[in-house]
Design an enzyme around this catalytic site. Sequence first.
Site, PDB file in Angstrom:
ATOM      1  N   ARG A 145      12.548   3.841   0.319  1.00 45.91           N
ATOM      2  CA  ARG A 145      11.222   3.895  -0.299  1.00 45.91           C
ATOM      3  C   ARG A 145      11.338   4.210  -1.791  1.00 45.91           C
ATOM      4  O   ARG A 145      12.211   4.955  -2.223  1.00 45.91           O
ATOM      5  CB  ARG A 145      10.360   4.969   0.362  1.00 45.91           C
ATOM      6  CG  ARG A 145       9.965   4.683   1.790  1.00 45.91           C
ATOM      7  CD  ARG A 145       9.044   5.760   2.327  1.00 45.91           C
ATOM      8  NE  ARG A 145       7.757   5.741   1.645  1.00 45.91           N
ATOM      9  CZ  ARG A 145       6.986   6.815   1.488  1.00 45.91           C
ATOM     10  NH1 ARG A 145       7.389   8.000   1.915  1.00 45.91           N
ATOM     11  NH2 ARG A 145       5.826   6.716   0.872  1.00 45.91           N
ATOM     12  N   GLY A 152       0.855  -1.179   0.000  1.00 50.44           N
ATOM     13  CA  GLY A 152       0.000   0.000   0.000  1.00 50.44           C
ATOM     14  C   GLY A 152       0.889   1.225   0.000  1.00 50.44           C
ATOM     15  O   GLY A 152       1.858   1.292  -0.751  1.00 50.44           O
ATOM     16  N   GLU A 153       0.614   2.170   0.861  1.00 50.84           N
ATOM     17  CA  GLU A 153       1.463   3.352   1.025  1.00 50.84           C
ATOM     18  C   GLU A 153       1.896   3.392   2.484  1.00 50.84           C
ATOM     19  O   GLU A 153       1.062   3.466   3.381  1.00 50.84           O
ATOM     20  CB  GLU A 153       0.685   4.612   0.646  1.00 50.84           C
ATOM     21  CG  GLU A 153       1.564   5.778   0.218  1.00 50.84           C
ATOM     22  CD  GLU A 153       2.279   6.411   1.391  1.00 50.84           C
ATOM     23  OE1 GLU A 153       3.480   6.717   1.258  1.00 50.84           O
ATOM     24  OE2 GLU A 153       1.633   6.600   2.450  1.00 50.84           O
ATOM     25  N   SER A 154       3.196   3.310   2.728  1.00 55.84           N
ATOM     26  CA  SER A 154       3.693   3.069   4.081  1.00 55.84           C
ATOM     27  C   SER A 154       3.310   4.169   5.069  1.00 55.84           C
ATOM     28  O   SER A 154       2.945   3.874   6.213  1.00 55.84           O
ATOM     29  CB  SER A 154       5.210   2.876   4.058  1.00 55.84           C
ATOM     30  OG  SER A 154       5.866   4.009   3.524  1.00 55.84           O
ATOM     31  N   ILE A 185       5.840  -3.127  -7.598  1.00 51.42           N
ATOM     32  CA  ILE A 185       4.980  -1.964  -7.830  1.00 51.42           C
ATOM     33  C   ILE A 185       5.459  -0.823  -6.935  1.00 51.42           C
ATOM     34  O   ILE A 185       5.260  -0.860  -5.720  1.00 51.42           O
ATOM     35  CB  ILE A 185       3.501  -2.290  -7.541  1.00 51.42           C
ATOM     36  CG1 ILE A 185       3.023  -3.449  -8.421  1.00 51.42           C
ATOM     37  CG2 ILE A 185       2.629  -1.052  -7.771  1.00 51.42           C
ATOM     38  CD1 ILE A 185       1.613  -3.907  -8.134  1.00 51.42           C
ATOM     39  N   GLU A 193       1.437 -11.892  -3.525  1.00 47.70           N
ATOM     40  CA  GLU A 193      -0.014 -12.113  -3.585  1.00 47.70           C
ATOM     41  C   GLU A 193      -0.608 -11.754  -4.935  1.00 47.70           C
ATOM     42  O   GLU A 193      -1.755 -12.112  -5.222  1.00 47.70           O
ATOM     43  CB  GLU A 193      -0.720 -11.317  -2.475  1.00 47.70           C
ATOM     44  CG  GLU A 193      -0.894  -9.826  -2.718  1.00 47.70           C
ATOM     45  CD  GLU A 193       0.349  -8.993  -2.440  1.00 47.70           C
ATOM     46  OE1 GLU A 193       0.243  -7.757  -2.452  1.00 47.70           O
ATOM     47  OE2 GLU A 193       1.429  -9.578  -2.207  1.00 47.70           O
ATOM     48  N   CYS A 216       6.242  -5.186   0.507  1.00 53.79           N
ATOM     49  CA  CYS A 216       6.358  -3.830  -0.034  1.00 53.79           C
ATOM     50  C   CYS A 216       6.236  -2.785   1.083  1.00 53.79           C
ATOM     51  O   CYS A 216       7.137  -2.642   1.904  1.00 53.79           O
ATOM     52  CB  CYS A 216       5.346  -3.623  -1.149  1.00 53.79           C
ATOM     53  SG  CYS A 216       5.697  -2.188  -2.200  1.00 53.79           S
ATOM     54  N   HIS A 254       5.365  -8.191  -4.499  1.00 53.43           N
ATOM     55  CA  HIS A 254       4.008  -8.596  -4.110  1.00 53.43           C
ATOM     56  C   HIS A 254       3.737 -10.050  -4.511  1.00 53.43           C
ATOM     57  O   HIS A 254       3.169 -10.307  -5.581  1.00 53.43           O
ATOM     58  CB  HIS A 254       2.970  -7.697  -4.782  1.00 53.43           C
ATOM     59  CG  HIS A 254       2.944  -6.298  -4.273  1.00 53.43           C
ATOM     60  ND1 HIS A 254       2.088  -5.883  -3.282  1.00 53.43           N
ATOM     61  CD2 HIS A 254       3.680  -5.209  -4.622  1.00 53.43           C
ATOM     62  CE1 HIS A 254       2.282  -4.597  -3.037  1.00 53.43           C
ATOM     63  NE2 HIS A 254       3.248  -4.165  -3.837  1.00 53.43           N
TER      64      HIS A 254
END
Length: 224
Positions: free
Chosen positions: A113, A55-57, A142, A180, A87, A178
């Site tokens: 990042r 996601g976005e950390s 990603i 998943e 990620c 990722h």
Amino acid sequence: MIYREDSRRNTIGVLDLQGGVCEHLEHLERLGIACKRVKEPLDFEGVAGLILPGGESTCLSRLIRIFHLEGCILDAFQKGMKIWGTCAGAILLATGILGERPHLGLIDMDIERNGFGSQLDSFCIEAALPELSADPVPLTFIRAPKIRRVGSDVRILLQLQDYIVAAENDRVLVTVFHPELTPCIVFHKHFVHKCGICCTPEDDLADSDAQWNSRSWMRLAPHV
């Protein structure tokens, strides 16, 4: 918060705040593993391992605080729960983040990042990982970070050129890609075993692999 050291823990939890929650749960279900979403303190009961999705950390860290989960995660970890960060989840687990303050800080490593560039620089490759699979493993990056350094107690699972993309210690697994978002269950299986849970034999997974592929948007992703 309920997380007793003597409680029976046989479930994998997926932090349900942001990222590929459904995809992680689908992979765990294919392995025949009891799994559930974790979004509040009571959800930690019975959890042997917790997955922090991508996601976005910065946003993910803020949501963890808003939902009062930081103390729950740290308490459960101290009492034996294993953690896997993918990620952005890996960024949250690092003791050092280039140019930023660390978040949970549960594995001795420095991470950068957006180390691979912007969203437009996302890509898919395959890599050999003989420790975990006899076949090449698909990797989806990603806006991925890069692991720049790991401590002496951290084992490198996969390194590409001059940067590390997967590593672990006895309690924590991190992947900057990722798993998943591909049909491959190698890393989910590895984490489940790390948590001391048995899963479906590999020979029984062929049909579920085909089913996952047929409905996966990743078949349309560019490969390099």
